[in-house]
Structures are given as C-alpha cells and as structure tokens.
Design a protein around this motif. Structure first.
Motif, mmCIF file in Angstrom:
data_model
loop_
_atom_site.group_PDB
_atom_site.id
_atom_site.type_symbol
_atom_site.label_atom_id
_atom_site.label_comp_id
_atom_site.label_asym_id
_atom_site.label_seq_id
_atom_site.Cartn_x
_atom_site.Cartn_y
_atom_site.Cartn_z
ATOM 1 N N HIS A 149 -3.749 -7.559 9.668
ATOM 2 C CA HIS A 149 -2.580 -8.265 10.195
ATOM 3 C C HIS A 149 -2.618 -8.188 11.724
ATOM 4 O O HIS A 149 -1.911 -7.381 12.334
ATOM 5 N N PRO A 150 -3.441 -9.036 12.359
ATOM 6 C CA PRO A 150 -3.675 -8.933 13.814
ATOM 7 C C PRO A 150 -2.433 -9.025 14.694
ATOM 8 O O PRO A 150 -2.440 -8.529 15.805
ATOM 9 N N THR A 151 -1.365 -9.622 14.197
ATOM 10 C CA THR A 151 -0.167 -9.767 15.030
ATOM 11 C C THR A 151 0.827 -8.618 14.851
ATOM 12 O O THR A 151 1.888 -8.628 15.478
ATOM 13 N N LEU A 152 0.508 -7.636 14.014
ATOM 14 C CA LEU A 152 1.410 -6.519 13.758
ATOM 15 C C LEU A 152 1.633 -5.714 15.033
ATOM 16 O O LEU A 152 0.694 -5.219 15.647
ATOM 17 N N ALA A 153 2.889 -5.609 15.441
ATOM 18 C CA ALA A 153 3.232 -4.823 16.630
ATOM 19 C C ALA A 153 3.477 -3.366 16.226
ATOM 20 O O ALA A 153 3.996 -3.091 15.136
ATOM 21 N N PHE A 154 3.110 -2.459 17.104
ATOM 22 C CA PHE A 154 3.298 -1.037 16.820
ATOM 23 C C PHE A 154 4.757 -0.731 16.507
ATOM 24 O O PHE A 154 5.062 0.009 15.572
ATOM 25 N N ASP A 155 5.658 -1.305 17.286
ATOM 26 C CA ASP A 155 7.086 -1.028 17.093
ATOM 27 C C ASP A 155 7.627 -1.571 15.774
ATOM 28 O O ASP A 155 8.694 -1.163 15.334
ATOM 29 N N ASP A 156 6.890 -2.485 15.151
ATOM 30 C CA ASP A 156 7.313 -3.023 13.856
ATOM 31 C C ASP A 156 6.833 -2.165 12.688
ATOM 32 O O ASP A 156 7.206 -2.410 11.550
ATOM 33 N N LEU A 157 6.017 -1.173 12.971
ATOM 34 C CA LEU A 157 5.500 -0.296 11.919
ATOM 35 C C LEU A 157 6.358 0.954 11.846
ATOM 36 O O LEU A 157 6.342 1.797 12.731
ATOM 37 N N ASP A 158 7.137 1.028 10.788
ATOM 38 C CA ASP A 158 7.990 2.180 10.551
ATOM 39 C C ASP A 158 7.925 2.475 9.062
ATOM 40 O O ASP A 158 8.004 1.563 8.241
ATOM 41 N N PHE A 159 7.744 3.703 8.706
ATOM 42 C CA PHE A 159 7.568 4.047 7.302
ATOM 43 C C PHE A 159 8.096 5.454 7.061
ATOM 44 O O PHE A 159 8.224 6.257 7.984
ATOM 45 N N CYS A 160 8.381 5.739 5.814
ATOM 46 C CA CYS A 160 8.786 7.094 5.428
ATOM 47 C C CYS A 160 7.544 7.963 5.375
ATOM 48 O O CYS A 160 6.461 7.501 5.007
ATOM 49 N N TRP A 161 7.694 9.220 5.713
ATOM 50 C CA TRP A 161 6.551 10.123 5.800
ATOM 51 C C TRP A 161 5.803 10.219 4.479
ATOM 52 O O TRP A 161 4.579 10.325 4.454
ATOM 53 N N ASP A 162 6.504 10.131 3.358
ATOM 54 C CA ASP A 162 5.820 10.258 2.065
ATOM 55 C C ASP A 162 5.095 8.980 1.643
ATOM 56 O O ASP A 162 4.453 8.950 0.605
ATOM 57 N N GLU A 163 5.162 7.945 2.458
ATOM 58 C CA GLU A 163 4.432 6.712 2.163
ATOM 59 C C GLU A 163 3.003 6.745 2.720
ATOM 60 O O GLU A 163 2.224 5.839 2.456
ATOM 61 N N LEU A 164 2.661 7.793 3.463
ATOM 62 C CA LEU A 164 1.347 7.891 4.084
ATOM 63 C C LEU A 164 0.707 9.226 3.725
ATOM 64 O O LEU A 164 1.315 10.277 3.889
ATOM 65 N N THR A 165 -0.516 9.160 3.210
ATOM 66 C CA THR A 165 -1.273 10.384 2.972
ATOM 67 C C THR A 165 -2.643 10.258 3.641
ATOM 68 O O THR A 165 -3.218 9.173 3.697
ATOM 69 N N VAL A 166 -3.108 11.374 4.142
ATOM 70 C CA VAL A 166 -4.428 11.459 4.758
ATOM 71 C C VAL A 166 -5.151 12.589 4.031
ATOM 72 O O VAL A 166 -4.688 13.727 4.051
ATOM 73 N N GLU A 167 -6.254 12.244 3.375
ATOM 74 C CA GLU A 167 -6.982 13.233 2.588
ATOM 75 C C GLU A 167 -8.427 13.346 3.053
ATOM 76 O O GLU A 167 -9.105 12.342 3.227
ATOM 77 N N MET A 168 -8.859 14.577 3.196
ATOM 78 C CA MET A 168 -10.267 14.826 3.467
ATOM 79 C C MET A 168 -10.957 15.086 2.134
ATOM 80 O O MET A 168 -10.348 15.599 1.203
ATOM 81 N N THR A 169 -12.223 14.726 2.055
ATOM 82 C CA THR A 169 -13.000 15.024 0.854
ATOM 83 C C THR A 169 -13.482 16.477 0.925
ATOM 84 O O THR A 169 -13.413 17.124 1.972
ATOM 85 N N LYS A 170 -13.969 16.968 -0.191
ATOM 86 C CA LYS A 170 -14.493 18.336 -0.232
ATOM 87 C C LYS A 170 -15.607 18.537 0.805
ATOM 88 O O LYS A 170 -15.638 19.536 1.515
ATOM 89 N N GLY A 171 -16.506 17.585 0.894
ATOM 90 C CA GLY A 171 -17.602 17.686 1.855
ATOM 91 C C GLY A 171 -17.111 17.662 3.291
ATOM 92 O O GLY A 171 -17.626 18.395 4.140
ATOM 93 N N GLU A 172 -16.124 16.821 3.576
ATOM 94 C CA GLU A 172 -15.562 16.760 4.929
ATOM 95 C C GLU A 172 -14.910 18.086 5.294
ATOM 96 O O GLU A 172 -15.048 18.572 6.418
ATOM 97 N N ILE A 173 -14.187 18.665 4.336
ATOM 98 C CA ILE A 173 -13.546 19.957 4.585
ATOM 99 C C ILE A 173 -14.604 21.008 4.899
ATOM 100 O O ILE A 173 -14.483 21.759 5.865
#
Length: 129
Positions: free
Chosen positions: A65-89
């Motif tokens: 979505h190339p026109t998405l402005a940073f200020d238009d991105l707002d989300f609840c914390w539980d809507e985003l997860t960041v996971e490392m794989t076993k190898g990355e860890i």
C-alpha cells in the motif's frame, strides 16, 4: 523472522522479515522515523520497542500500500507479533554473547526458544550484520 499483523477487522498478514534484505530507502526511512541507527532500530524490534515495531510494520505494509501514511497506521499491541525462529534465536544468542552484548536480551530470547517456529531453510541473524 516472522512479523504477523492481524487487524481486528481483517485477515492475518505474515511477513518474512530479514533486516539484510530491506532496501536502502526503507532502512533510511526506519532510521529517520525512529531517530536510531539501523542496528539500534533492529535491536529495538527485538526488545519490543513500540516505535520500532510500528515503523517496521509501516515499511512492510507500504510495499503493498504505497500511499499508506505512518500516522494512519495505528493498531492494538496484540494485533502484531514478531517471532524469531529457533535457528535465529541460536545464532543471535551466540552473537550477543560473543560480543559481550545484552545478556538480558539473550536470556529473553532463550525463554522463547521452545515456542519458536522451526527454520525453513538456513537460519540467519535477526538483526543486520
């Protein structure tokens, strides 16, 4: 690393995040938005820094979505997860300890190891090298 965005009113979007595969303009945008060097930004993502994670999600969504402005991105914390794989860890903890890095971060990574997804292919460091 897997970044999963699951908006309340939409389908989950899963991104394969490799800091070394970001375009230079994307890295510069992340540095400008967060006021951190790229390596500091990448560590902020790992440590759960809200601004770093929001900036990362913005860059990832902006590809679709190339026109998405940073200020238009707002989300609840539980809507985003960041996971490392076993190898990355495994690689990240070894690198942190080798460099006398953040032992608290290394320990928190190890706590997530059992629940981490397996690697699909060769594991890589979850931060820029």
């Amino acid at each position: 690393m897997k970044v999963t965005y699951t908006p309340e009113d939409g389908d989950p979007q899963v991104f394969d995040y490799n800091p070394n595969k970001l375009l230079s303009a994307e890295r510069e945008a992340l540095e400008k938005r967060t006021g951190r060097s790229f390596n500091e930004f990448a560590m902020g993502v790992l440590k759960g820094n809200a601004l770093c994670r929001r900036a990362l999600l913005h860059v990832l969504l902006k590809r679709q979505h190339p026109t998405l402005a940073f200020d238009d991105l707002d989300f609840c914390w539980d809507e985003l997860t960041v996971e490392m794989t076993k190898g990355e860890i495994t690689l990240a903890v070894a690198r942190l300890r080798e460099k006398n890095g953040d032992e608290d971060l290394a320990e928190s990574m190890l706590k997530a190891y059992d629940d981490a997804p397996d690697d699909e292919g060769k594991a890589r460091l979850p931060f820029a090298v």
